[in-house]
Design a protein around this motif. Structure first.
Motif, PDB file in Angstrom:
ATOM      1  N   MET A 121       3.354  -7.033 -50.169  1.00 14.50           N
ATOM      2  CA  MET A 121       3.206  -8.484 -50.310  1.00 14.50           C
ATOM      3  C   MET A 121       2.078  -9.036 -49.447  1.00 14.50           C
ATOM      4  SD  MET A 121       7.101  -9.966 -50.824  1.00 14.50           S
ATOM      5  CE  MET A 121       8.004  -8.877 -49.705  1.00 14.50           C
ATOM      6  N   TRP A 122       1.954  -8.528 -48.228  1.00 10.47           N
ATOM      7  CA  TRP A 122       0.878  -9.001 -47.359  1.00 10.47           C
ATOM      8  C   TRP A 122      -0.485  -8.498 -47.822  1.00 10.47           C
ATOM      9  CZ3 TRP A 122       0.568 -11.965 -42.755  1.00 10.47           C
ATOM     10  CH2 TRP A 122       1.741 -12.651 -42.451  1.00 10.47           C
ATOM     11  N   GLY A 164       9.873 -11.920 -46.401  1.00  6.91           N
ATOM     12  CA  GLY A 164       8.660 -11.150 -46.685  1.00  6.91           C
ATOM     13  C   GLY A 164       7.687 -11.947 -47.529  1.00  6.91           C
ATOM     14  N   TYR A 165       8.204 -12.586 -48.570  1.00 11.29           N
ATOM     15  CA  TYR A 165       7.363 -13.364 -49.484  1.00 11.29           C
ATOM     16  C   TYR A 165       6.933 -14.686 -48.853  1.00 11.29           C
ATOM     17  CZ  TYR A 165       5.877 -15.796 -53.740  1.00 11.29           C
ATOM     18  OH  TYR A 165       5.157 -16.488 -54.690  1.00 11.29           O
ATOM     19  N   THR A 166       7.879 -15.410 -48.237  1.00  9.51           N
ATOM     20  CA  THR A 166       7.518 -16.702 -47.663  1.00  9.51           C
ATOM     21  C   THR A 166       6.521 -16.552 -46.518  1.00  9.51           C
ATOM     22  OG1 THR A 166       9.461 -16.708 -46.202  1.00  9.51           O
ATOM     23  CG2 THR A 166       9.683 -17.807 -48.333  1.00  9.51           C
ATOM     24  N   SER A 167       6.663 -15.518 -45.722  1.00  6.79           N
ATOM     25  CA  SER A 167       5.708 -15.321 -44.626  1.00  6.79           C
ATOM     26  C   SER A 167       4.324 -14.986 -45.167  1.00  6.79           C
ATOM     27  CB  SER A 167       6.193 -14.231 -43.664  1.00  6.79           C
ATOM     28  OG  SER A 167       6.274 -12.967 -44.307  1.00  6.79           O
ATOM     29  N   ALA A 168       4.271 -14.179 -46.224  1.00  2.00           N
ATOM     30  CA  ALA A 168       2.972 -13.843 -46.828  1.00  2.00           C
ATOM     31  C   ALA A 168       2.327 -15.078 -47.438  1.00  2.00           C
ATOM     32  CB  ALA A 168       3.152 -12.753 -47.886  1.00  2.00           C
ATOM     33  N   LYS A 169       3.137 -15.901 -48.109  1.00  3.91           N
ATOM     34  CA  LYS A 169       2.580 -17.108 -48.733  1.00  3.91           C
ATOM     35  C   LYS A 169       2.176 -18.142 -47.684  1.00  3.91           C
ATOM     36  CE  LYS A 169       2.318 -16.233 -53.088  1.00  3.91           C
ATOM     37  NZ  LYS A 169       0.994 -16.218 -53.751  1.00  3.91           N
TER      38      LYS A 169
END
Length: 243
Positions: A99-100, A143-148
């Motif tokens: 994701m990152w 994982g997704y919210t931190s990447a976004k």
């Protein structure tokens, strides 16, 4: 070529494909980038565009992609996605890494590679598709919210760094959109993905593409900094009305 050039990443399906079609209809020559070259070729033929294989996580691929594009007016950073719904305690490092690398470093690589051409065009535009997950956090989605969040910060930083340059910067932050996003998140589990949209009329890829096309066709002095769009029935990442 007399048409302005728009480059769209993640263009083989979903929001990317819809954006390519909308921009072509607005008079752009669209360069479509994604890993699935067979899909890209079909779409490119239908819209009189150019298909080039692209893996945004691979620096060599991004460099080769950019080298094949002599000029660019618009870049739509759309490639990205989610993997899994694990808690922080059970976080899967490989899912996080993907994701990152895709959402954050992919946006960095492509933007770096094409920014000189966007500036040289005299009227460039960087559009980055993030998500309401770029300003919200929700259980099992770190994982997704931190990447976004990181992708959004990268994009918003451009706004100041490009002051004085002929480049506009727009962030598109969609809520619930029914594409293959959830199928990919759940590793191909279509039944589980369908439940995400159960009892609600979500946005479509066309809805988001229409907004992107609107943003990039405003007069050159008009910068739509950020656009949040959600279904009428969705208030936030965790609150929605379902029939």
């Amino acid at each position: 070529m007399n048409r302005p050039v728009a480059v769209v990443t993640g263009a083989s399906a979903g929001i990317g494909e819809a954006t390519a079609r909308h921009l072509a209809a607005k008079g752009f020559h669209v360069v479509l980038g994604a890993r699935r070259l067979d899909r890209l070729n079909v779409i490119a033929k239908e819209i009189d565009g150019t298909a080039i294989e692209l893996d945004v996580t691979d620096t060599a691929s991004v460099t080769a992609f950019a080298d094949e594009i002599p000029a660019a007016n618009v870049l739509v950073n759309n490639a990205g996605g989610a993997r899994g719904l694990s808690t922080v305690a059970d976080g899967d490092e490989e899912e996080w890494r993907w994701m990152w690398e895709t959402n954050v470093l992919g946006t960095l690589k492509v933007t770096k590679a094409l920014l000189p051409k966007l500036i040289a065009s005299g009227d460039g535009h960087v559009v980055t598709v993030t998500s309401i997950a770029a300003f919200e956090a929700y259980d099992n989605g770190s994982g997704y919210t931190s990447a976004k969040h990181a992708q959004s910060a990268l994009h918003r930083t451009l706004r100041g760094e490009l002051l004085g340059k002929p480049v506009r910067v727009t962030e598109i932050l969609p809520g619930m959109v029914e594409t293959d996003f959830s199928v990919n998140r759940f590793d191909g589990d279509a039944e589980r993905a369908a439940k995400v949209y159960e009892g609600i009329q979500p946005l479509t890829a066309d809805d988001v593409a229409d907004v992107i096309a609107f943003a990039v066709t405003r007069p050159a002095h008009v910068n739509l900094d950020s656009i949040v769009l959600k279904p009428r029935a969705q208030a936030s990442a965790t609150r929605a009305h379902r029939e």
